[in-house]
Design a protein around this motif. Structure first.
Motif, PDB file in Angstrom:
ATOM      1  N   THR A 104      45.726 102.746  66.991  1.00 12.17           N
ATOM      2  CA  THR A 104      44.431 102.101  66.807  1.00 12.17           C
ATOM      3  C   THR A 104      43.534 103.056  66.023  1.00 12.17           C
ATOM      4  N   TRP A 105      42.436 102.525  65.470  1.00 10.57           N
ATOM      5  CA  TRP A 105      41.527 103.393  64.726  1.00 10.57           C
ATOM      6  C   TRP A 105      40.944 104.476  65.625  1.00 10.57           C
ATOM      7  N   GLN A 106      40.646 104.126  66.862  1.00  9.17           N
ATOM      8  CA  GLN A 106      40.106 105.105  67.793  1.00  9.17           C
ATOM      9  C   GLN A 106      41.105 106.232  68.034  1.00  9.17           C
ATOM     10  N   GLN A 107      42.360 105.852  68.232  1.00  5.82           N
ATOM     11  CA  GLN A 107      43.403 106.855  68.460  1.00  5.82           C
ATOM     12  C   GLN A 107      43.648 107.679  67.200  1.00  5.82           C
ATOM     13  N   ALA A 108      43.642 107.026  66.034  1.00  4.38           N
ATOM     14  CA  ALA A 108      43.933 107.716  64.777  1.00  4.38           C
ATOM     15  C   ALA A 108      42.951 108.852  64.517  1.00  4.38           C
ATOM     16  N   ARG A 109      41.690 108.594  64.737  1.00  5.83           N
ATOM     17  CA  ARG A 109      40.678 109.646  64.525  1.00  5.83           C
ATOM     18  C   ARG A 109      40.907 110.825  65.481  1.00  5.83           C
ATOM     19  N   LYS A 110      41.246 110.498  66.711  1.00  2.03           N
ATOM     20  CA  LYS A 110      41.510 111.551  67.693  1.00  2.03           C
ATOM     21  C   LYS A 110      42.751 112.348  67.308  1.00  2.03           C
ATOM     22  N   MET A 111      43.776 111.650  66.828  1.00  2.00           N
ATOM     23  CA  MET A 111      45.007 112.320  66.418  1.00  2.00           C
ATOM     24  C   MET A 111      44.754 113.304  65.289  1.00  2.00           C
ATOM     25  N   LEU A 112      43.923 112.911  64.333  1.00  2.00           N
ATOM     26  CA  LEU A 112      43.602 113.807  63.224  1.00  2.00           C
ATOM     27  C   LEU A 112      42.856 115.043  63.705  1.00  2.00           C
ATOM     28  N   ARG A 113      41.896 114.854  64.600  1.00  2.00           N
ATOM     29  CA  ARG A 113      41.137 115.996  65.117  1.00  2.00           C
ATOM     30  C   ARG A 113      42.038 116.976  65.858  1.00  2.00           C
ATOM     31  N   GLN A 114      43.055 116.469  66.507  1.00  2.00           N
ATOM     32  CA  GLN A 114      43.908 117.302  67.341  1.00  2.00           C
ATOM     33  C   GLN A 114      45.216 117.714  66.654  1.00  2.00           C
ATOM     34  N   SER A 115      45.277 117.531  65.347  1.00  2.00           N
ATOM     35  CA  SER A 115      46.496 117.888  64.606  1.00  2.00           C
ATOM     36  C   SER A 115      46.140 118.801  63.436  1.00  2.00           C
ATOM     37  N   PRO A 116      45.897 120.086  63.698  1.00  2.00           N
ATOM     38  CA  PRO A 116      45.537 120.998  62.611  1.00  2.00           C
ATOM     39  C   PRO A 116      46.618 121.109  61.532  1.00  2.00           C
ATOM     40  N   TRP A 117      47.840 120.784  61.873  1.00  2.00           N
ATOM     41  CA  TRP A 117      48.932 120.851  60.905  1.00  2.00           C
ATOM     42  C   TRP A 117      48.843 119.756  59.835  1.00  2.00           C
ATOM     43  N   LEU A 118      47.903 118.819  60.005  1.00  2.00           N
ATOM     44  CA  LEU A 118      47.686 117.780  58.991  1.00  2.00           C
ATOM     45  C   LEU A 118      46.532 118.106  58.055  1.00  2.00           C
ATOM     46  N   GLU A 119      45.826 119.193  58.319  1.00  2.00           N
ATOM     47  CA  GLU A 119      44.595 119.490  57.583  1.00  2.00           C
ATOM     48  C   GLU A 119      44.814 119.659  56.091  1.00  2.00           C
ATOM     49  N   ASP A 120      45.941 120.221  55.688  1.00  2.00           N
ATOM     50  CA  ASP A 120      46.174 120.500  54.271  1.00  2.00           C
ATOM     51  C   ASP A 120      46.955 119.395  53.564  1.00  2.00           C
ATOM     52  N   VAL A 121      47.258 118.323  54.253  1.00  2.00           N
ATOM     53  CA  VAL A 121      47.982 117.225  53.627  1.00  2.00           C
ATOM     54  C   VAL A 121      47.000 116.380  52.821  1.00  2.00           C
ATOM     55  N   PRO A 122      47.253 116.179  51.523  1.00  2.00           N
ATOM     56  CA  PRO A 122      46.320 115.364  50.729  1.00  2.00           C
ATOM     57  C   PRO A 122      46.261 113.933  51.251  1.00  2.00           C
ATOM     58  N   MET A 123      45.057 113.352  51.217  1.00  2.00           N
ATOM     59  CA  MET A 123      44.866 111.993  51.704  1.00  2.00           C
ATOM     60  C   MET A 123      44.789 111.000  50.556  1.00  2.00           C
ATOM     61  N   VAL A 124      45.233 109.802  50.832  1.00  2.00           N
ATOM     62  CA  VAL A 124      45.140 108.712  49.870  1.00  2.00           C
ATOM     63  C   VAL A 124      44.469 107.538  50.567  1.00  2.00           C
ATOM     64  N   THR A 125      43.608 106.840  49.846  1.00  3.05           N
ATOM     65  CA  THR A 125      42.905 105.706  50.411  1.00  3.05           C
ATOM     66  C   THR A 125      43.313 104.414  49.714  1.00  3.05           C
ATOM     67  N   LEU A 126      43.339 103.334  50.460  1.00  5.68           N
ATOM     68  CA  LEU A 126      43.754 102.040  49.925  1.00  5.68           C
ATOM     69  C   LEU A 126      42.616 101.404  49.120  1.00  5.68           C
ATOM     70  N   PRO A 127      42.944 100.456  48.262  1.00  2.00           N
ATOM     71  CA  PRO A 127      41.895  99.762  47.499  1.00  2.00           C
ATOM     72  C   PRO A 127      40.913  99.055  48.423  1.00  2.00           C
ATOM     73  N   GLU A 128      39.704  98.858  47.937  1.00  2.00           N
ATOM     74  CA  GLU A 128      38.697  98.140  48.711  1.00  2.00           C
ATOM     75  C   GLU A 128      38.917  96.634  48.617  1.00  2.00           C
ATOM     76  N   GLY A 129      38.353  95.920  49.563  1.00  2.00           N
ATOM     77  CA  GLY A 129      38.397  94.466  49.513  1.00  2.00           C
ATOM     78  C   GLY A 129      39.642  93.835  50.086  1.00  2.00           C
ATOM     79  N   LEU A 130      40.495  94.610  50.739  1.00  3.87           N
ATOM     80  CA  LEU A 130      41.703  94.043  51.336  1.00  3.87           C
ATOM     81  C   LEU A 130      41.340  93.305  52.622  1.00  3.87           C
ATOM     82  N   SER A 131      42.080  92.262  52.921  1.00  2.00           N
ATOM     83  CA  SER A 131      41.829  91.494  54.140  1.00  2.00           C
ATOM     84  C   SER A 131      43.092  91.450  54.984  1.00  2.00           C
ATOM     85  N   THR A 132      42.929  91.315  56.273  1.00  2.11           N
ATOM     86  CA  THR A 132      44.051  91.349  57.199  1.00  2.11           C
ATOM     87  C   THR A 132      44.413  89.956  57.696  1.00  2.11           C
ATOM     88  N   ARG A 133      45.693  89.790  58.001  1.00  2.00           N
ATOM     89  CA  ARG A 133      46.167  88.566  58.646  1.00  2.00           C
ATOM     90  C   ARG A 133      46.530  88.849  60.109  1.00  2.00           C
TER      91      ARG A 133
END
Length: 211
Positions: free
Chosen positions: A124-153
């Motif tokens: 979940t988004w709540q869990q994902a944010r917590k996982m990032l805060r508690q995973s220092p080994w991910l700090e140097d991994v480059p991030m990629v963001t998805l295009p804007e305007g996407l909708s979910t089914r």
């Protein structure tokens, strides 16, 4: 009394897909895909029927599951992050994240081109944010963001940000971005059947649908 009787008649679930009334197994697409996806799955997701990361695992030959635990980072994923021959991207709209289009626009035909590995946080988004805060080994991994305007089914969970995609939908966007349009469509059809079957199981209904 009627409700008790219906409960007693509930069929045994399929050991593979977990559905009681409509088996989804024959709907799994067998794809010849080169897309590499690393699912960083929160440990609570491993037992959730609503999890859609499992759909990517079933459909893609290069999709792996790494179960996240705060005190025990997944060794296989750590090995990948340390591999100079791989190019990992964490799919998350964090500060400094590059656009997906830019990340995949590099020439891949050169012999020295590194294969991209997309890391999707399956939580979940709540869990994902917590996982990032508690995973220092991910700090140097480059991030990629998805295009804007996407909708979910996807509508199987509450209290998620409006318009946010589920894990399988994120995978579909990545597959499409890497030029595998037909594979993205096949995963999309599989996802739609999963949604139909989930709702039918909830209503204890047998669907008459072609697989």
């Amino acid at each position: 009394m009627e409700k008790v009787s219906r409960m007693a008649e509930k069929p045994t679930p399929c050991p593979s897909c977990g559905f009681h009334y409509n088996c989804l197994c024959k709907a799994v697409p067998k794809l010849d895909s080169q897309v590499r996806i690393e699912l960083l799955m929160h440990e609570t997701e491993t037992g959730r029927a609503t999890n859609t990361g499992q759909l990517l695992e079933n459909a893609l030959p290069h999709c792996r599951r790494h179960v996240w635990q705060r005190k025990a980072p997944p060794l296989e994923l750590l090995t990948l992050l340390a591999d100079p021959a791989a190019l990992p991207y964490l799919v998350f709209p964090g500060e400094g994240a590059v656009a997906l289009e830019k990340a995949v626009s590099r020439p891949t035909s050169k012999p020295e081109a590194k294969p991209i590995h997309f890391i999707i946080i399956d939580a979940t988004w709540q869990q994902a944010r917590k996982m990032l805060r508690q995973s220092p080994w991910l700090e140097d991994v480059p991030m990629v963001t998805l295009p804007e305007g996407l909708s979910t089914r996807y509508a199987l969970r509450r209290n998620q940000p409006e318009g946010s995609l589920c894990t399988c939908e994120v995978g579909m966007v990545l597959i499409e971005a890497l030029g595998e349009t037909e594979n993205a469509a096949a995963v999309g059809e599989y996802f739609d059947k999963f949604m139909q079957f989930f709702e039918a199981d909830r209503k204890r209904k047998i669907l008459q649908l072609p697989i």
